[in-house]
Structure formats: structure tokens, C-alpha cells
Design a protein around this motif. Structure first.
Motif, PDB file in Angstrom:
ATOM      1  N   ILE A 354      17.982  13.475 -42.667  1.00  0.00           N
ATOM      2  CA  ILE A 354      18.498  12.271 -42.017  1.00  0.00           C
ATOM      3  C   ILE A 354      17.860  12.040 -40.651  1.00  0.00           C
ATOM      4  O   ILE A 354      17.370  10.958 -40.353  1.00  0.00           O
ATOM      5  CB  ILE A 354      20.031  12.345 -41.923  1.00  0.00           C
ATOM      6  N   GLY A 355      17.852  13.036 -39.790  1.00  0.00           N
ATOM      7  CA  GLY A 355      17.276  12.880 -38.464  1.00  0.00           C
ATOM      8  C   GLY A 355      15.761  12.899 -38.480  1.00  0.00           C
ATOM      9  O   GLY A 355      15.136  13.394 -39.424  1.00  0.00           O
ATOM     10  N   GLN A 383      17.124   8.364 -42.499  1.00  0.00           N
ATOM     11  CA  GLN A 383      17.843   7.398 -41.660  1.00  0.00           C
ATOM     12  C   GLN A 383      17.224   7.241 -40.276  1.00  0.00           C
ATOM     13  O   GLN A 383      17.483   6.239 -39.596  1.00  0.00           O
ATOM     14  CB  GLN A 383      19.314   7.798 -41.564  1.00  0.00           C
ATOM     15  N   LEU A 384      16.430   8.197 -39.848  1.00  0.00           N
ATOM     16  CA  LEU A 384      15.728   8.083 -38.576  1.00  0.00           C
ATOM     17  C   LEU A 384      14.359   8.724 -38.771  1.00  0.00           C
ATOM     18  O   LEU A 384      14.270   9.905 -39.125  1.00  0.00           O
ATOM     19  CB  LEU A 384      16.509   8.783 -37.455  1.00  0.00           C
ATOM     20  N   ARG A 425      13.165   3.246 -35.157  1.00  0.00           N
ATOM     21  CA  ARG A 425      13.075   4.339 -36.126  1.00  0.00           C
ATOM     22  C   ARG A 425      14.126   4.338 -37.230  1.00  0.00           C
ATOM     23  O   ARG A 425      13.983   5.065 -38.212  1.00  0.00           O
ATOM     24  CB  ARG A 425      13.183   5.682 -35.398  1.00  0.00           C
ATOM     25  N   ALA A 426      15.215   3.542 -37.104  1.00  0.00           N
ATOM     26  CA  ALA A 426      16.361   3.734 -37.990  1.00  0.00           C
ATOM     27  C   ALA A 426      16.231   2.966 -39.301  1.00  0.00           C
ATOM     28  O   ALA A 426      15.827   1.810 -39.316  1.00  0.00           O
ATOM     29  CB  ALA A 426      17.646   3.323 -37.273  1.00  0.00           C
ATOM     30  N   TYR A 427      16.573   3.637 -40.393  1.00  0.00           N
ATOM     31  CA  TYR A 427      16.625   3.055 -41.732  1.00  0.00           C
ATOM     32  C   TYR A 427      15.346   2.252 -42.023  1.00  0.00           C
ATOM     33  O   TYR A 427      15.378   1.046 -42.240  1.00  0.00           O
ATOM     34  CB  TYR A 427      17.885   2.198 -41.890  1.00  0.00           C
ATOM     35  N   PRO A 428      14.212   2.933 -42.048  1.00  0.00           N
ATOM     36  CA  PRO A 428      12.894   2.272 -42.056  1.00  0.00           C
ATOM     37  C   PRO A 428      12.452   1.816 -43.441  1.00  0.00           C
ATOM     38  O   PRO A 428      11.600   2.439 -44.076  1.00  0.00           O
ATOM     39  CB  PRO A 428      11.971   3.357 -41.511  1.00  0.00           C
ATOM     40  N   PHE A 474      21.047  -5.127 -37.508  1.00  0.00           N
ATOM     41  CA  PHE A 474      20.680  -3.744 -37.196  1.00  0.00           C
ATOM     42  C   PHE A 474      19.235  -3.511 -37.631  1.00  0.00           C
ATOM     43  O   PHE A 474      18.945  -3.458 -38.815  1.00  0.00           O
ATOM     44  CB  PHE A 474      21.620  -2.788 -37.930  1.00  0.00           C
ATOM     45  N   GLY A 475      18.330  -3.393 -36.662  1.00  0.00           N
ATOM     46  CA  GLY A 475      16.925  -3.200 -36.986  1.00  0.00           C
ATOM     47  C   GLY A 475      16.348  -4.356 -37.766  1.00  0.00           C
ATOM     48  O   GLY A 475      15.847  -4.158 -38.879  1.00  0.00           O
ATOM     49  N   PRO A 476      16.375  -5.588 -37.210  1.00  0.00           N
ATOM     50  CA  PRO A 476      15.924  -6.753 -37.981  1.00  0.00           C
ATOM     51  C   PRO A 476      14.470  -6.677 -38.426  1.00  0.00           C
ATOM     52  O   PRO A 476      14.107  -7.294 -39.428  1.00  0.00           O
ATOM     53  CB  PRO A 476      16.163  -7.926 -37.017  1.00  0.00           C
ATOM     54  N   ASP A 477      13.650  -5.927 -37.708  1.00  0.00           N
ATOM     55  CA  ASP A 477      12.245  -5.813 -38.105  1.00  0.00           C
ATOM     56  C   ASP A 477      12.071  -5.034 -39.406  1.00  0.00           C
ATOM     57  O   ASP A 477      10.989  -5.044 -39.996  1.00  0.00           O
ATOM     58  CB  ASP A 477      11.424  -5.134 -36.998  1.00  0.00           C
TER      59      ASP A 477
END
Length: 549
Positions: A354-355, A383-384, A425-428, A474-477
Motif C-alpha cells: 500500500i505505501g 495506494q501510494l 502519488r495516491a491511487y495512481p 481526489f487526485g483529479p490528474d
């Protein structure tokens, strides 16, 4: 060749080729496979009086059946009869649910099990003292929302041999009060001290639980799952694999399953000569052997995900000393050694990571074994992820198994604990696809509901309809297109499982098809809209109607 089934009357997304929906007017099915896909006029000439006709309404579409690349089918089936704390907004509501269950279970020695509590929702960690107020003297074990922390009663602590003198096990943490006594929450491997004392279900109950949940999955349009294995210590190959084998042998498994094992089961798999992709039941059946499932780190909500940089400080809520960058459930060198051992036996490895530190270490461990097994090695959750590690997946031939529905429940906590790292970095999802990686979607049920449609919507919007008005994406990109989301939920899981004949509605593919309201695929995709709430009207598996509303 006459058709067994003809689907026509609307638009059908075949997902042919490498991009686009591949819309056609009709699909013809023979012997459980797509025989033709094209114009309705051409296919009409191939039908005969015995052909079953499925006419789509003008406001309907058909798409390939979905596959869930990460769903605990056996555990999820069992959870249907356990205490659910998912809807408990406060700890008092959760305790009321426990009290109700205790009153309903007359046997004072029966275990009360459940799941779904969330420390960030309740505002504090629950304790064994809390349970004692509503279920005194009972055996209680309740998984957190992420299934990486276990809330237990005083009696359960005693059964697990846990007291103030018990040391934290490797890869685990016993939460303690100010006097250093166990408070009632066991993180990661420490949970096994209690869970492994809970009697396993009988074979009959295990089979019934799988069937019950599998049939519900079909109603949601899911035709296959990858089950990453049990949460408790398993003897031999375990009760789940035994149940899948029995169900498949009697031709009673509603969906296809790739069943994984945990590290303590590896020796039994080696002794049995099982290799990833091998049938568990009859050749050509629906149950197959999957991966060796390992755990690198913990989770976001439990504050145990392994990070390159320390967790963001929470005023008044310090994390235990030495866990500021999370913890290793399995040290990286051990992950690498187990993956190499498994690969030598023809068994692919999937690793919970996850990390961003866990993802990097896991890529290091899996790169040497990539390409040595029939199934792809894979990271679960991701997730990251540090940007430097994005190209490594495609370069090495390692897949990313991501559950976009976690964005719904994790966004607020991720922003709190990971801060500015979330934006980059999140949920890429998009960045991994852009880098050429295979990205497969799942739900992680029973951590989340089995419903795949909210996750598909979240992958496209990065916003959930349940969030407060004005909450930013959340992380629109990392938004992806609807077509990419459908491919991640149909084609990619089949690629991971070395099943090239599934996931599309083109000639030669297995005829797995889902009929939906056309509004589900209409742009723009709205948070909580028609895609997130979609319900199939018809589901076809192997050319046979498996569900019809």
C-alpha cells in the motif's frame, strides 16, 4: 453454423482491439463462445428456429462480463452472517449491534464475529472494555474496515494468550493502554493470535457461503474473481480451496475463481505439484489455482502502510514509536525469498503493498521472478506510489491490482495522513496506464461491498456522490476514461490470469455478457450517478443466461 443465442436490438460494446468500445449491433453465440459480432442483418441470417433471441431495449447496452481481480470470496461469503459495523456511524451504534448479536446467540461460548468498524469514523480506537459493557464475558472478534486491525474482548485476549507481558509479534502490534496492558485492538499479524483460535467453518458451511456470495456477484454482473486467500492460519491447502474443488467437481460453481494461498500453505502446494493456473477441479472447470499471496506492509487506516516519508502528525494522536513510516508485515528480503521459492515451483506471487516504500521494495522483490510463471506477478492495492516507480511495472511485466472504490472511503484519511503526497502519488491509475502497465480492478470485498459499479465511477470521476458538497476530486490528474475503466474490470483481470479467451465480445471469446441501462455509459459520468448505481437486467456466462431480472 446455427447460433445458440442471438443478442441484438441495441448497442453492444465488444472492447475489440486495444482501444475504443468496439460497438456492434449484434452478437451471435455458439457452444458458449462468441461466434460472430457485427451487424444485425448479417447475424439474422445465421439464426434458426432453435436460436434463443435476446432483444435489447432501445435504452439498453451490453458489455463484457466483469471480473473482480481482488475479492475474498470465501471470507466474504462467511461475513454475510456476521455482525456488520459498516453502517455504524458511532461507537455506541456499533456496541448496540454487538449487544443485539450477543442476545441472539444463546451459546455463551460461541464466537461473535464481525467487521466494518473504522477508527476515523468513530473518532477513537475501540477497546475491550467497550465490549465488556454490552457483551460481558463473551468471545468477540471484530475486524476493522480494512481487515488489518482486530477489535477483541477481554475473553478473546485471554484465549489468545495476550496479556501485558506479551511482546508484539513480528509484523504486528498490540495496542495498549497507559499502563501497557492490551487495550483490545490487535494490528496486522498480532490479530492472528486470536483469529487462529476461532474454529473454522465446516466444509458444508464453507461451500454454502461461497455459493451464496457467488450468486449475488452474478446479479451484479461479475463473472469471475481472484480470491487472494484467507485471513486466518490455514492447514494444508485450506478450507476455501477444498470448497472450490468440491463445487467445481459437481459443476456447481456459478463463476470462475482463481484461488490464492498464503505463505503457510506454500509447502502443501509444492507437495501437491500445483502450479499457477492449474485446475483445482476438472480440466475445463471454473476453479483454478492462483497466486502466493504475501503482505509487505499494513494499511492507511491502521497507520501501518510502509512509507518513504513519515506519516503526517496528528495533534494529540501520536503513532507508536518506531512506526512513523509504517511497519513491515513481511520484511522485503523474506518477500523476495518466498517469491523466488514459489517461482521455482511454478507459482506466481501477489503482494499486498500500500505505501510507497512497500511498493518500491515489492517491485525489487518481484522483478527477478517476473516472466517465470504462467500468471503475472502483481502488486495489490498500490495506494501510494513514487513517480520514479511507475515505469517499472510495464518494464518488468508486473501487474497492478487496484481497487478504485477505496477512493470513496480513503480520501479524507489519505489527505490527513499523507498530506501533499496524495496529489502526486495516491491511487495512481492513469499514470500507471500511461506508463504501459496492466491495471486490473477489483473491490476488495468484504472490506468494501461487492458492487463493482461505484468503483468504476470513481475511477472516472475521482469523486463520490456520498461526499459533502464542494469536496474536491481526489487526485483529479489520475482520472481515467470510461473505456479504460471497463477494460480494467474485464480484460485486464483475464490477462493477469492467463485467460486470453475472456474479457471481450469478439469471435472465439467466452460469451460472458452483461445488459445494462444505456444511461450507465452515458457521458458525463456523474458521481453517484447511473454508472455508480447500475444494476444488470441480464447476465450471460459461457453462453447461458445466469441471471435475469
Amino acid at each position: 453454423m446455427p447460433l445458440d443465442m442471438l443478442v441484438t436490438g441495441g448497442r453492444i460494446a465488444t472492447l475489440a482491439g486495444t482501444q475504443g468500445f468496439g460497438w456492434v449491433e449484434a452478437v451471435g453465440i455458439t457452444d458458449g463462445r462468441v461466434a460472430f459480432a457485427g451487424s444485425a442483418v448479417d447475424l439474422e441470417t445465421r439464426a434458426d428456429p432453435f436460436t434463443r433471441r435476446i432483444e435489447l431495449d432501445p435504452d439498453e447496452v451490453a458489455i463484457p462480463g466483469l471480473s473482480d481481480a481482488h475479492l475474498h470470496l470465501a471470507e466474504g461469503g462467511r461475513s454475510l452472517d456476521k455482525i456488520s459495523l459498516t453502517g455504524s456511524a458511532t461507537i455506541d451504534e456499533g456496541l448496540a449491534a454487538i449487544a443485539t448479536a450477543a442476545a441472539a446467540e444463546g451459546d455463551p461460548d460461541a464466537w461473535l464475529e464481525g467487521h466494518g468498524w473504522l477508527r476515523d469514523r468513530w473518532g477513537r480506537w475501540p477497546t475491550a472494555d467497550d465490549i465488556e459493557r454490552v457483551a460481558p464475558g463473551r468471545l468477540v472478534a471484530l475486524w476493522a474496515h480494512d481487515h488489518h486491525a482486530l477489535w477483541v474482548s477481554h475473553r478473546a485476549l485471554a484465549v489468545g494468550g495476550i496479556d501485558r507481558d506479551t511482546s508484539d509479534p513480528a509484523g504486528g502490534l498490540i495496542r495498549r493502554d497507559e499502563s501497557a496492558a492490551p487495550s483490545g485492538v490487535l494490528h496486522e499479524s498480532a490479530a492472528r493470535l486470536v483469529v487462529d483460535r476461532i474454529p473454522p467453518p465446516s466444509a458444508e458451511r464453507a461451500e454454502a457461503a461461497i455459493l451464496r456470495l457467488a450468486r449475488e456477484l452474478v446479479r451484479h454482473g461479475v463473472v469471475a474473481v481472484h480470491d487472494p486467500g484467507a485471513l486466518s492460519l490455514q492447514d494444508g491447502l485450506g478450507t476455501a480451496i477444498a470448497a472450490y474443488r468440491v463445487l467445481d467437481e459437481r459443476d456447481d460453481l456459478p463463476i470462475r475463481v482463481h484461488a490464492s494461498i498464503r505463505s503457510e500453505q506454500l509447502e502443501a502446494a509444492e507437495a501437491a505439484g500445483l502450479r499457477s493456473g492449474d485446475p483445482l477441479g476438472p480440466v475445463g472447470g471454473r476453479a483454478r489455482f492462483g497466486w502466493l499471496k504475501l503482505f509487505a506492509d499494513g494499511t492507511l487506516g491502521s497507520r501501518t502502510a510502509a512509507l518513504l516519508d513519515p506519516i503526517e502528525p496528528e495533534p494529540g494522536r501520536p503513532v507508536p514509536a518506531g512506526t512513523e513510516r509504517g511497519i513491515w508485515l513481511t520484511p522485503p528480503d523474506e518477500v523476495a525469498a518466498l517469491a523466488a521459492r514459489a517461482a521455482a515451483a511454478g507459482i506466481a506471487t501477489q503482494v499486498h503493498a500500500i505505501g510507497d516504500r512497500a511498493c518500491r521494495a515489492t517491485l525489487d522483490a518481484l522483478e527477478p521472478v517476473a516472466g517465470r510463471t504462467a500468471l503475472l506477478p502483481r502488486l495489490e492495492h498500490v495506494q501510494l506510489l513514487h513517480p520514479d516507480d511507475r515505469p517499472r511495472f510495464a518494464r518488468a511485466g508486473i501487474a497492478a491490482s487496484i481497487q478504485p472504490v477505496h477512493v470513496r472511503s480513503d480520501a479524507a484519511t489519505a489527505r490527513l495522513l499523507w498530506g501533499e503526497r496524495c496529489d502526486e502519488r495516491a491511487y495512481p491509475m492513469r499514470s500507471l496506464l500511461d506508463a504501459g502497465a496492466i491495471v486490473a480492478f477489483g473491490t476488495d470485498a468484504p472490506v468494501e461491498p461487492i458492487d463493482p459499479w461505484p468503483g468504476l465511477s470513481l475511477a472516472v470521476t475521482r469523486v463520490d456522490g456520498s461526499w459533502s458538497a464542494g469536496t474536491p476530486a481526489f487526485g483529479p490528474d489520475e482520472r481515467i476514461t470510461l473505456e479504460q475503466a471497463l477494460r480494467a474490470a474485464s480484460i485486464a483481470p483475464a490477462v493477469l490470469a492467463a485467460e486470453p479467451d475472456r474479457g471481450r465480445l469478439v469471435p472465439g471469446q467466452r460469451a460472458d455478457l452483461v445488459v445494462l441501462p444505456a444511461s450507465a455509459l452515458s457521458h458525463p459520468i456523474e458521481p453517484g450517478g447511473a454508472l455508480a448505481t447500475a444494476r444488470p437486467r441480464l447476465v450471460v456466462i459461457d453462453g447461458e443466461v445466469a441471471f435475469e431480472a
